[in-house]
Design a protein around this motif. Structure first.
Motif, mmCIF file in Angstrom:
data_model
loop_
_atom_site.group_PDB
_atom_site.id
_atom_site.type_symbol
_atom_site.label_atom_id
_atom_site.label_comp_id
_atom_site.label_asym_id
_atom_site.label_seq_id
_atom_site.Cartn_x
_atom_site.Cartn_y
_atom_site.Cartn_z
ATOM 1 N N THR A 67 16.569 12.687 -11.872
ATOM 2 C CA THR A 67 15.363 13.372 -11.869
ATOM 3 C C THR A 67 14.248 12.585 -12.235
ATOM 4 N N LEU A 68 12.985 13.420 -11.885
ATOM 5 C CA LEU A 68 11.554 12.788 -12.103
ATOM 6 C C LEU A 68 11.669 12.135 -13.559
ATOM 7 N N ARG A 69 12.275 12.745 -14.333
ATOM 8 C CA ARG A 69 12.167 12.214 -15.793
ATOM 9 C C ARG A 69 12.753 10.742 -16.019
ATOM 10 N N ASP A 70 13.609 10.388 -14.942
ATOM 11 C CA ASP A 70 14.154 8.968 -15.005
ATOM 12 C C ASP A 70 13.080 8.163 -14.557
ATOM 13 N N LEU A 71 11.916 8.234 -14.051
ATOM 14 C CA LEU A 71 10.865 7.572 -13.689
ATOM 15 C C LEU A 71 10.463 6.555 -14.768
ATOM 16 N N SER B 180 -0.719 -1.086 -14.798
ATOM 17 C CA SER B 180 -1.578 -0.890 -15.512
ATOM 18 C C SER B 180 -2.713 0.000 -14.654
ATOM 19 N N LYS B 181 -3.798 0.607 -15.304
ATOM 20 C CA LYS B 181 -4.637 1.332 -14.340
ATOM 21 C C LYS B 181 -5.439 0.535 -13.537
ATOM 22 N N GLU B 182 -5.672 -1.007 -14.301
ATOM 23 C CA GLU B 182 -6.426 -1.865 -13.257
ATOM 24 C C GLU B 182 -5.764 -2.345 -11.957
ATOM 25 N N LYS B 183 -4.445 -2.452 -12.430
ATOM 26 C CA LYS B 183 -3.596 -3.069 -11.340
ATOM 27 C C LYS B 183 -3.384 -1.793 -10.088
ATOM 28 N N LEU B 184 -3.473 -0.608 -10.543
ATOM 29 C CA LEU B 184 -2.957 0.503 -9.589
ATOM 30 C C LEU B 184 -4.505 0.408 -8.613
ATOM 31 N N LEU B 185 -5.526 0.494 -9.506
ATOM 32 C CA LEU B 185 -6.785 0.593 -8.714
ATOM 33 C C LEU B 185 -7.171 -0.809 -7.891
ATOM 34 N N ALA B 186 -6.344 -1.799 -8.038
ATOM 35 C CA ALA B 186 -6.484 -2.887 -7.200
ATOM 36 C C ALA B 186 -5.540 -3.394 -6.245
ATOM 37 N N GLY B 187 -4.578 -2.254 -6.360
ATOM 38 C CA GLY B 187 -3.522 -2.536 -5.350
ATOM 39 C C GLY B 187 -2.753 -3.483 -5.902
ATOM 40 N N ASP B 188 -2.633 -3.939 -6.823
ATOM 41 C CA ASP B 188 -1.877 -5.088 -7.482
ATOM 42 C C ASP B 188 -0.600 -4.803 -8.245
ATOM 43 N N ILE B 189 0.441 -4.182 -7.419
ATOM 44 C CA ILE B 189 1.706 -3.710 -8.078
ATOM 45 C C ILE B 189 2.825 -4.200 -7.377
ATOM 46 N N PRO B 190 3.983 -4.403 -8.216
ATOM 47 C CA PRO B 190 5.276 -4.865 -7.490
ATOM 48 C C PRO B 190 6.064 -3.715 -6.757
ATOM 49 N N PRO B 191 6.955 -3.865 -6.100
ATOM 50 C CA PRO B 191 7.470 -2.818 -5.178
ATOM 51 C C PRO B 191 7.995 -1.887 -6.130
ATOM 52 N N LEU B 192 7.947 -0.502 -5.653
ATOM 53 C CA LEU B 192 8.287 0.516 -6.310
ATOM 54 C C LEU B 192 9.900 0.085 -6.776
ATOM 55 N N ALA B 193 10.829 -0.389 -5.976
ATOM 56 C CA ALA B 193 12.263 -0.362 -6.418
ATOM 57 C C ALA B 193 12.070 -1.568 -7.454
ATOM 58 N N GLN C 53 0.718 -1.007 0.133
ATOM 59 C CA GLN C 53 0.087 0.030 -0.076
ATOM 60 C C GLN C 53 0.992 1.239 -0.074
ATOM 61 N N GLU C 54 2.050 1.158 0.759
ATOM 62 C CA GLU C 54 2.745 2.497 0.751
ATOM 63 C C GLU C 54 3.587 2.658 -0.558
ATOM 64 N N SER C 55 3.999 1.364 -1.045
ATOM 65 C CA SER C 55 4.693 1.548 -2.323
ATOM 66 C C SER C 55 3.603 2.213 -3.546
ATOM 67 N N LEU C 56 2.305 1.702 -3.487
ATOM 68 C CA LEU C 56 1.248 2.166 -4.414
ATOM 69 C C LEU C 56 0.906 3.725 -4.301
ATOM 70 N N ILE C 57 0.924 4.195 -2.982
ATOM 71 C CA ILE C 57 0.660 5.314 -2.778
ATOM 72 C C ILE C 57 1.836 6.577 -3.101
ATOM 73 N N LEU C 58 3.101 6.006 -2.803
ATOM 74 C CA LEU C 58 4.281 6.706 -3.318
ATOM 75 C C LEU C 58 4.258 6.612 -4.706
ATOM 76 N N LEU C 59 4.084 5.631 -5.467
ATOM 77 C CA LEU C 59 4.142 5.483 -6.690
ATOM 78 C C LEU C 59 3.142 6.550 -7.424
ATOM 79 N N CYS C 60 1.923 6.552 -6.964
ATOM 80 C CA CYS C 60 1.111 7.663 -7.498
ATOM 81 C C CYS C 60 1.468 9.237 -7.289
ATOM 82 N N ILE C 61 1.918 9.320 -6.179
ATOM 83 C CA ILE C 61 2.289 10.731 -5.783
ATOM 84 C C ILE C 61 3.315 11.164 -6.937
ATOM 85 N N ALA C 62 4.581 10.104 -7.110
ATOM 86 C CA ALA C 62 5.384 10.284 -8.061
ATOM 87 C C ALA C 62 4.890 10.752 -9.363
ATOM 88 N N TYR C 63 3.858 9.927 -9.738
ATOM 89 C CA TYR C 63 3.859 10.255 -11.513
ATOM 90 C C TYR C 63 2.712 11.295 -11.308
#
Length: 221
Positions: A180-184, A197-210, A110-120
């Motif tokens: 920089t953020l351009r390296d995301l 994917s958008k579906e994975k984001l909404l479902a919380g099904d994502i790999p760790p940000l690392a 969940q933390e990775s998911l929120i951080l990923l969304c803030i980053a993008y």
């Protein structure tokens, strides 16, 4: 005259009395020493304080990197500057010998998911994050990411109540190895690789940000 100005006056920047090869070696030594001594990434502006006006810092960095080939550490560009870091292949050996890294709790999904969304999608409010996922993003979670130094308050949103937005920090860039953020990782590339994917984001099904960062590195090799 301030302390920094006096120190600069005491340091011969141009080294006009030295032959070109020795001058270059001295500049390389100064640049590497400053980076080595700093706990934070060192910017171009700081490095320019110890070399001559006609010194090409990018070429200096390239030559230092060439000399570090085969060594267990390298010079990397992170958070808008440069920093010495041990190579990832030696991470297990370092943890085994010293325990360094064991005390750091990895981010939850969940933390990775929120951080990923803030980053993008930064700057973004907590309310917008909650709307995105269809459930409340707690203040405690935001406070935890702030406590880790990964996010900070951004500009207030132009809406009733002027809520704070959140943005990522240089600490985020440094921790995950981005300059920089351009390296995301590109969102389309992650989707094509099946990592996001958008579906994975909404479902919380994502790999760790690392892992997304590592996938981007592998794609560039």
């Amino acid at each position: 005259m301030g302390r920094r100005a006096r120190a600069k006056a005491d340091l011969d920047l141009d080294l006009a009395d030295l032959p070109p090869e020795l001058r270059w070696r001295e500049w390389m030594g100064r640049v590497e020493a400053v980076i080595f001594a700093s706990p934070e990434p060192v910017t171009r502006e700081i490095l320019a304080r110890v070399v001559g006006g006609d010194c090409n810092i990018d070429l200096i960095i390239d030559d230092i990197r060439d000399e570090l080939r085969g060594r267990p550490y390298e010079l990397v560009a992170v958070a808008g500057g440069w920093q010495h870091r041990t190579r990832k292949v030696f991470a297990t050996a370092i943890r085994t010998a010293t325990g360094l890294g064991d005390q750091v709790r990895p981010l939850s999904q969940q933390e990775s998911l929120i951080l990923l969304c803030i980053a993008y999608y930064q700057p973004i409010t907590r309310g917008e994050l909650s709307q995105f996922f269809g459930k409340e993003v707690s203040r405690d979670l935001i406070a935890h990411l702030r406590g880790l130094g990964f996010i900070a308050s951004g500009p207030r949103a132009p809406r009733p109540g002027a809520p704070y937005t959140y943005v990522t920090t240089n600490g985020f860039l440094s921790h995950f190895g981005f300059n920089t953020l351009r390296d995301l990782p590109d969102m389309e590339m992650l989707e094509d690789a099946g990592l996001l994917s958008k579906e994975k984001l909404l479902a919380g099904d994502i790999p760790p940000l690392a892992e997304t960062a590592a996938a981007d590195d592998d794609d560039m090799i």
